[in-house]
Design a protein around this motif. Structure first.
Motif, PDB file in Angstrom:
ATOM      1  N   GLU A 292       0.834  -1.200   0.000  1.00 14.57           N
ATOM      2  CA  GLU A 292       0.000   0.000   0.000  1.00 14.57           C
ATOM      3  C   GLU A 292       0.870   1.253   0.000  1.00 14.57           C
ATOM      4  N   GLU A 293       2.139   1.050  -0.446  1.00 16.08           N
ATOM      5  CA  GLU A 293       3.106   2.151  -0.426  1.00 16.08           C
ATOM      6  C   GLU A 293       3.351   2.750  -1.800  1.00 16.08           C
ATOM      7  N   PHE A 294       3.358   1.902  -2.832  1.00 19.30           N
ATOM      8  CA  PHE A 294       3.680   2.389  -4.174  1.00 19.30           C
ATOM      9  C   PHE A 294       2.657   1.890  -5.197  1.00 19.30           C
ATOM     10  N   MET A 295       2.334   2.766  -6.142  1.00 18.03           N
ATOM     11  CA  MET A 295       1.465   2.420  -7.265  1.00 18.03           C
ATOM     12  C   MET A 295       2.272   2.554  -8.549  1.00 18.03           C
ATOM     13  N   ALA A 307       6.381   5.121 -11.117  1.00 20.77           N
ATOM     14  CA  ALA A 307       6.046   4.709  -9.759  1.00 20.77           C
ATOM     15  C   ALA A 307       5.623   5.941  -8.977  1.00 20.77           C
ATOM     16  N   ILE A 308       4.592   5.796  -8.172  1.00 27.52           N
ATOM     17  CA  ILE A 308       4.082   6.888  -7.340  1.00 27.52           C
ATOM     18  C   ILE A 308       4.137   6.457  -5.890  1.00 27.52           C
ATOM     19  N   ASN A 309       4.747   7.281  -5.054  1.00 32.69           N
ATOM     20  CA  ASN A 309       4.704   7.060  -3.617  1.00 32.69           C
ATOM     21  C   ASN A 309       3.315   7.468  -3.139  1.00 32.69           C
ATOM     22  N   MET A 310       2.532   6.502  -2.673  1.00 33.94           N
ATOM     23  CA  MET A 310       1.131   6.753  -2.369  1.00 33.94           C
ATOM     24  C   MET A 310       0.934   7.573  -1.093  1.00 33.94           C
ATOM     25  N   LYS A 311       2.012   7.787  -0.339  1.00 31.93           N
ATOM     26  CA  LYS A 311       1.918   8.618   0.862  1.00 31.93           C
ATOM     27  C   LYS A 311       2.286  10.075   0.574  1.00 31.93           C
ATOM     28  N   THR A 312       3.275  10.271  -0.288  1.00 29.94           N
ATOM     29  CA  THR A 312       3.768  11.631  -0.549  1.00 29.94           C
ATOM     30  C   THR A 312       3.320  12.189  -1.898  1.00 29.94           C
ATOM     31  N   ASN A 313       2.795  11.334  -2.781  1.00 29.47           N
ATOM     32  CA  ASN A 313       2.392  11.695  -4.150  1.00 29.47           C
ATOM     33  C   ASN A 313       3.580  12.043  -5.053  1.00 29.47           C
ATOM     34  N   LYS A 314       4.797  11.731  -4.624  1.00 30.77           N
ATOM     35  CA  LYS A 314       5.956  11.938  -5.491  1.00 30.77           C
ATOM     36  C   LYS A 314       6.004  10.820  -6.532  1.00 30.77           C
ATOM     37  N   SER A 315       6.536  11.127  -7.722  1.00 31.50           N
ATOM     38  CA  SER A 315       6.597  10.143  -8.804  1.00 31.50           C
ATOM     39  C   SER A 315       7.984  10.087  -9.413  1.00 31.50           C
ATOM     40  N   VAL A 316       8.340   8.923  -9.955  1.00 32.94           N
ATOM     41  CA  VAL A 316       9.608   8.765 -10.679  1.00 32.94           C
ATOM     42  C   VAL A 316       9.343   7.920 -11.916  1.00 32.94           C
ATOM     43  N   ARG A 317      10.092   8.222 -12.991  1.00 35.33           N
ATOM     44  CA  ARG A 317      10.069   7.388 -14.189  1.00 35.33           C
ATOM     45  C   ARG A 317      11.104   6.300 -13.974  1.00 35.33           C
ATOM     46  N   LEU A 318      10.658   5.051 -13.923  1.00 36.05           N
ATOM     47  CA  LEU A 318      11.506   3.995 -13.398  1.00 36.05           C
ATOM     48  C   LEU A 318      12.698   3.642 -14.279  1.00 36.05           C
ATOM     49  N   TYR A 319      12.588   3.778 -15.602  1.00 35.41           N
ATOM     50  CA  TYR A 319      13.754   3.386 -16.400  1.00 35.41           C
ATOM     51  C   TYR A 319      14.929   4.318 -16.136  1.00 35.41           C
ATOM     52  N   ASN A 320      14.662   5.557 -15.677  1.00 32.66           N
ATOM     53  CA  ASN A 320      15.740   6.473 -15.310  1.00 32.66           C
ATOM     54  C   ASN A 320      16.449   6.038 -14.034  1.00 32.66           C
ATOM     55  N   LYS A 321      15.803   5.171 -13.251  1.00 30.69           N
ATOM     56  CA  LYS A 321      16.383   4.721 -11.994  1.00 30.69           C
ATOM     57  C   LYS A 321      16.953   3.304 -12.072  1.00 30.69           C
ATOM     58  N   LEU A 322      16.388   2.485 -12.936  1.00 39.39           N
ATOM     59  CA  LEU A 322      16.759   1.069 -12.945  1.00 39.39           C
ATOM     60  C   LEU A 322      17.710   0.669 -14.069  1.00 39.39           C
ATOM     61  N   LEU A 323      17.812   1.489 -15.112  1.00 34.99           N
ATOM     62  CA  LEU A 323      18.595   1.099 -16.288  1.00 34.99           C
ATOM     63  C   LEU A 323      19.835   1.971 -16.457  1.00 34.99           C
ATOM     64  N   SER A 324      20.786   1.427 -17.207  1.00 38.25           N
ATOM     65  CA  SER A 324      22.029   2.161 -17.480  1.00 38.25           C
ATOM     66  C   SER A 324      21.749   3.327 -18.427  1.00 38.25           C
ATOM     67  N   LYS A 325      22.728   4.238 -18.534  1.00 42.48           N
ATOM     68  CA  LYS A 325      22.585   5.379 -19.431  1.00 42.48           C
ATOM     69  C   LYS A 325      22.424   4.922 -20.877  1.00 42.48           C
ATOM     70  N   GLU A 326      23.147   3.838 -21.247  1.00 48.69           N
ATOM     71  CA  GLU A 326      23.052   3.322 -22.613  1.00 48.69           C
ATOM     72  C   GLU A 326      21.646   2.776 -22.886  1.00 48.69           C
ATOM     73  N   GLU A 327      21.087   2.065 -21.925  1.00 51.32           N
ATOM     74  CA  GLU A 327      19.743   1.527 -22.096  1.00 51.32           C
ATOM     75  C   GLU A 327      18.725   2.664 -22.171  1.00 51.32           C
ATOM     76  N   GLN A 328      18.896   3.680 -21.355  1.00 51.30           N
ATOM     77  CA  GLN A 328      17.988   4.822 -21.385  1.00 51.30           C
ATOM     78  C   GLN A 328      18.022   5.514 -22.748  1.00 51.30           C
ATOM     79  N   ALA A 329      19.238   5.662 -23.308  1.00 45.98           N
ATOM     80  CA  ALA A 329      19.377   6.298 -24.620  1.00 45.98           C
ATOM     81  C   ALA A 329      18.710   5.458 -25.701  1.00 45.98           C
TER      82      ALA A 329
END
Length: 385
Positions: A292-295, A307-329
């Motif tokens: 019940e923490e992340f959507m 991903a959205i933090n369901m308590k703070t309403n902050k969001s992140v685009r996950l490929y920017n966090k989980l993948l290498s720079k080459e994969e992102q490009a």
């Protein structure tokens, strides 16, 4: 005069008995196994039909239910009550009289019959009573009606959604209008209704799927919350709801692609998320929840996982966090929306303790699937910046 040997008499008698049994079996088979296929709106096939004298008989309950009617048996007057928001039909199984919308008609002849404990109706008379059209094409009998309401029921209730958005429930053999529901803009060809009962609250959560286009590629979901026999909330989603994301913890998830509401069993909105403000102006489907923490949501236009933090309403685009720079490009360089791998191809798979497992399809690694693991503590840190 020659006499027939005894063993010949016995042989003739045995053959006669076999022939008689074969004929009886053949007649019974002709009665039980129809050579015609009976369908409703060229989709659902009516099972257990029988053919008698080249007349197709349909199990009455099945036929009416597939045309949007509630059917119930009354032992008190030995009658079948056949009910919809537009029509009420009562068939007396003893006198074979029929009452439609309060008007009594004379006894039926061969239109309705009882056989092996089941009441049958002819396909033609079923279409006549329900204002449907019947067409016979070779060995296919189709009964069609474009005004069939979307119908569903379980042990706790029966419900109808009409083409004008009126929503009905069944009370004491009479449909009751309990609210108005918005409908998808597309012209639904087929629909289905599922019902979740919340008995202790006298509530229901109704989910309706509508299908349109060819080959039925357009799916919309209508979700309705009913309390004390009243529609108190409804929402349309322009895609098919994932059953795994229909609830989050104890709360029901209502998503229209822009706004996500979490509603408890009492019908209260306990939390809402305006995805157009939290992320960007787009249409979003829900990919999953991490407790019940992340959507996890995916944008329709760019096919990117957020991903959205369901308590703070902050969001992140996950490929920017989980993948290498080459994969992102590589992801950002793929602008062909017709490519089946357009978007980030990143999916949440499972959680094992404090480890989150994601799957990613990589072009750079020889077009293969990759498994990505991230600790929950590290995942939480994605939202600290």
């Amino acid at each position: 005069m020659k006499t027939i040997p005894k063993f010949c008499k016995q042989l003739y008698l045995a053959l006669g008995i076999l022939l008689l049994l074969f004929n009886i079996g053949y007649l019974n088979k002709a009665d039980a196994d129809p050579v015609y296929t009976v369908s409703i709106n060229n989709s659902s096939t009516v099972n257990n039909t029988v053919l008698i004298g080249n007349v197709n008989y349909i199990p009455l309950k099945t036929g009416f239910e597939q045309l949007g009617y509630h059917v119930e048996w009354s032992q008190a007057d030995r009658s079948l009550y056949i009910i919809s928001p537009d029509k009420s039909i009562v068939v007396n199984n003893v006198t074979k009289q029929i009452k439609m919308d309060g008007k009594l008609y004379s006894a039926l002849k061969k239109e309705i019959l009882n056989k092996n404990g089941t009441t049958y109706i002819t396909a033609r008379y079923l279409s006549q009573l329900t204002d449907s059209q019947i067409k016979v094409n070779g060995k296919l009998v189709n009964i069609s009606n474009t005004n069939i309401p979307i119908f569903g029921e379980n042990a706790d209730g029966s419900f109808w959604l009409k083409n004008n958005g009126n929503f009905y429930s069944l009370k004491s053999k009479t449909p009751k209008l309990i609210g108005k529901v918005d409908l998808p803009s597309n012209n639904a060809k087929y629909s289905s209704m599922s019902i979740n009962s919340i008995k202790e609250k006298k509530s229901f959560v109704i989910t309706i799927k509508t299908f349109s286009g060819e080959p039925l590629k357009n799916v919309s979901t209508i979700k309705i919350f009913i309390k004390n026999d009243e529609v108190i909330y409804s929402m349309i989603n322009g895609s098919e709801e994932n059953l795994e994301t229909s609830k989050n913890g104890a709360n029901w998830v209502f998503n229209n692609g822009h706004l996500v509401n979490l509603i408890n069993d009492n019908g209260d909105i306990v939390k809402n998320y305006d995805l157009t403000k939290i992320i960007e102006d787009d249409f979003f489907s829900i990919d999953g929840f991490i407790g019940e923490e992340f959507m996890l949501v995916r944008s329709e236009t760019k096919k990117q996982l957020w991903a959205i933090n369901m308590k703070t309403n902050k969001s992140v685009r996950l490929y920017n966090k989980l993948l290498s720079k080459e994969e992102q490009a590589s992801i950002e360089g793929n602008t062909d929306i017709g490519d089946i791998h357009y978007g980030d191809n990143l999916h949440f798979k499972s959680r094992s303790g404090d480890t989150l497992n994601f799957n990613y399809f990589s072009y750079l690694q020889g077009a293969k699937d990759m498994n990505i693991e991230v600790k929950l503590s590290e995942f939480r840190n994605f939202f600290s910046n």
